[in-house]
Enzyme design. Structure first.
Site, short mmCIF file in Angstrom:
data_model
loop_
_atom_site.label_atom_id
_atom_site.label_comp_id
_atom_site.label_asym_id
_atom_site.label_seq_id
_atom_site.Cartn_x
_atom_site.Cartn_y
_atom_site.Cartn_z
N ASP A 117 0.81 -1.22 0.00
CA ASP A 117 0.00 0.00 0.00
C ASP A 117 0.85 1.27 0.00
O ASP A 117 0.32 2.38 0.07
CB ASP A 117 -0.94 0.02 1.20
CG ASP A 117 -0.20 -0.03 2.54
OD1 ASP A 117 1.05 0.01 2.52
OD2 ASP A 117 -0.86 -0.09 3.59
N GLU B 248 3.13 2.12 2.31
CA GLU B 248 3.69 2.49 3.62
C GLU B 248 5.10 1.93 3.73
O GLU B 248 5.44 0.91 3.15
CB GLU B 248 2.80 1.95 4.74
CG GLU B 248 1.47 2.68 4.80
CD GLU B 248 0.59 2.22 5.95
OE1 GLU B 248 0.97 1.28 6.67
OE2 GLU B 248 -0.50 2.82 6.11
N HIS C 32 16.99 28.24 4.84
CA HIS C 32 16.70 29.44 4.04
C HIS C 32 16.70 30.69 4.91
O HIS C 32 17.26 31.72 4.53
CB HIS C 32 15.37 29.25 3.32
CG HIS C 32 15.06 30.36 2.38
ND1 HIS C 32 15.89 30.69 1.33
CD2 HIS C 32 14.05 31.25 2.35
CE1 HIS C 32 15.39 31.73 0.69
NE2 HIS C 32 14.28 32.09 1.28
N ASP D 120 20.19 37.46 -5.31
CA ASP D 120 19.27 38.39 -4.65
C ASP D 120 19.90 38.82 -3.32
O ASP D 120 20.94 38.30 -2.91
CB ASP D 120 17.89 37.77 -4.44
CG ASP D 120 17.94 36.45 -3.69
OD1 ASP D 120 18.83 36.28 -2.84
OD2 ASP D 120 17.09 35.58 -3.96
N LYS E 194 16.43 40.53 -7.47
CA LYS E 194 15.54 39.54 -8.08
C LYS E 194 14.09 39.87 -7.77
O LYS E 194 13.74 40.22 -6.65
CB LYS E 194 15.87 38.15 -7.53
CG LYS E 194 14.95 37.05 -8.04
CD LYS E 194 15.45 35.66 -7.67
CE LYS E 194 15.04 35.26 -6.29
NZ LYS E 194 15.44 33.87 -5.97
N ARG F 280 10.49 37.84 -8.09
CA ARG F 280 9.91 36.54 -8.45
C ARG F 280 8.47 36.74 -8.91
O ARG F 280 7.67 37.36 -8.22
CB ARG F 280 9.96 35.58 -7.25
CG ARG F 280 9.42 34.20 -7.58
CD ARG F 280 9.66 33.20 -6.46
NE ARG F 280 11.04 32.71 -6.40
CZ ARG F 280 11.57 31.85 -7.24
NH1 ARG F 280 10.87 31.37 -8.24
NH2 ARG F 280 12.82 31.46 -7.09
N ASP G 21 24.22 30.86 -4.12
CA ASP G 21 22.88 30.91 -3.52
C ASP G 21 22.76 29.79 -2.50
O ASP G 21 23.61 28.88 -2.47
CB ASP G 21 21.82 30.77 -4.61
CG ASP G 21 20.51 31.46 -4.24
OD1 ASP G 21 20.36 31.89 -3.08
OD2 ASP G 21 19.62 31.55 -5.11
C1 R5P Z 1 15.08 32.06 -2.78
O1 R5P Z 1 15.12 33.13 -2.17
C2 R5P Z 1 16.22 31.10 -2.75
O2 R5P Z 1 17.33 31.66 -2.10
C3 R5P Z 1 16.63 30.65 -4.12
O3 R5P Z 1 17.12 31.76 -4.85
C4 R5P Z 1 15.49 30.05 -4.88
O4 R5P Z 1 14.70 29.25 -4.06
C5 R5P Z 1 15.98 29.25 -6.06
O5 R5P Z 1 14.89 28.68 -6.71
P1 R5P Z 1 14.92 28.39 -8.26
O6 R5P Z 1 16.15 27.60 -8.56
O7 R5P Z 1 13.66 27.59 -8.50
O8 R5P Z 1 14.88 29.71 -8.95
#
Ligand code: R5P
Length: 285
Positions: A33, A35, A122, A160, A184, A186, A210
């Protein structure tokens, strides 16, 4: 004893080497199933360390089961190392009706452990959602280990403002060059717009830094802008190389010469290990 999570075999093994601990064999199977079941194949002792990045729902469930198995086997001082903490980017409800996903994840993990250690979340504020002692280690500086020593007049750029400090860490660890960040905006999960900074990039090697590459949309857009401004080689680095779907290919098609990440998420680009920094933090706690 180090207990490796479903998606953290390599980083767990490296941590076992770094700390001189044994590595727990774990068998896993899935019922018809869907699990899951885990079985610890040795005595975990009273103070085991589970190492489990929650890169997927399966890996998250695996972690919860490992915690329970370790407790059942007698662990009284259990440490949970989460090299990559999934859902950390949903650290607020961005619209009515949405959850604070990372809080839900933390509430599931915290009762099964005595402490939590994670790597470059993050936002470090998310640690407050764990109802047990928690800390974060940064391995941003270690990303410099992957870079060639002869970069041409390098500039280290975060895509960013949130990645500004990471870019500075990598520059400092590399030992020369300048650091800055781009702007940046989004527009959706995949669409971002990058505005160039005043930093001169023409005829210089650019290292983009990043915390995570997910779809690669951010880095592709940054690479595109930097290429237009005459950057020499483009190198992309991140702590958590999620590289969802075809992100790797899209980055290479955008002219990126090399992509480097750590083993918080185990991918072919995971050339830097987070294990030494994790070990150092564990030893100092
Ligand atoms: C957002 O603030 C994170 O630091 C990354 O820049 C972001 O999550 C990257 O995501 P992606 O690769 O989908 O652009």
């Amino acid at each position: 004893m180090i207990i490796p999570g479903l998606a953290s075999q390599a980083v767990a093994a490296s941590l076992a080497t770094e700390t001189g601990r044994d590595l727990m064999p774990v068998t896993r199977r899935q019922f018809p199933d869907g699990e899951r079941l885990v079985e610890l194949e040795a005595d975990p002792g009273t103070a085991p360390i589970i190492v489990a990045s929650t890169v997927s729902s399966a890996a998250h469930m695996d972690l919860l089961l490992l915690q329970d198995a370790a407790r059942e086997a007698g662990a009284t001082e259990l440490t949970t190392v989460i090299p990559y903490l999934g859902y950390a980017r949903q650290d607020t409800d961005f619209a009515d009706g949405q959850p604070v996903s990372v809080r839900a994840i933390a509430r599931a993990i915290a009762p099964g452990t005595d402490r939590v250690l994670t790597v470059n979340p993050h936002e470090t504020d998310v640690l407050e959602y764990f109802d047990v002692p928690s800390r974060a280690v940064s391995v941003a500086g270690e990303l410099a280990e992957a870079l060639s020593a002869d970069l041409l007049d390098p500039v280290f750029l975060g895509p960013d403002e949130g990645a500004r400090a990471l870019a500075h860490h990598v520059r400092d660890a590399y030992g020369r060059g300048t650091a800055d960040h781009l702007e940046k905006t989004r527009h959706s999960d995949r669409a971002v717009e990058i505005a160039p900074s005043d930093t001169a990039v023409a005829d210089r090697d650019v290292v983009l830094v990043d915390d995570i590459i997910s779809t690669g949309g951010t880095m592709c857009e940054a690479a595109n802008v930097l290429d237009d401004r005459g950057a020499n080689e483009l190198i992309v680095t991140c702590v958590h190389p999620m590289l969802a779907e075809d992100a790797y290919v899209r980055l290479r098609r955008e002219g990126v010469r090399a992509i480097y990440g750590t083993d918080t998420i185990e991918r072919t680009v995971s050339v830097v290990s987070a294990a030494p920094a994790i070990a150092e933090s564990l030893e100092s706690s």
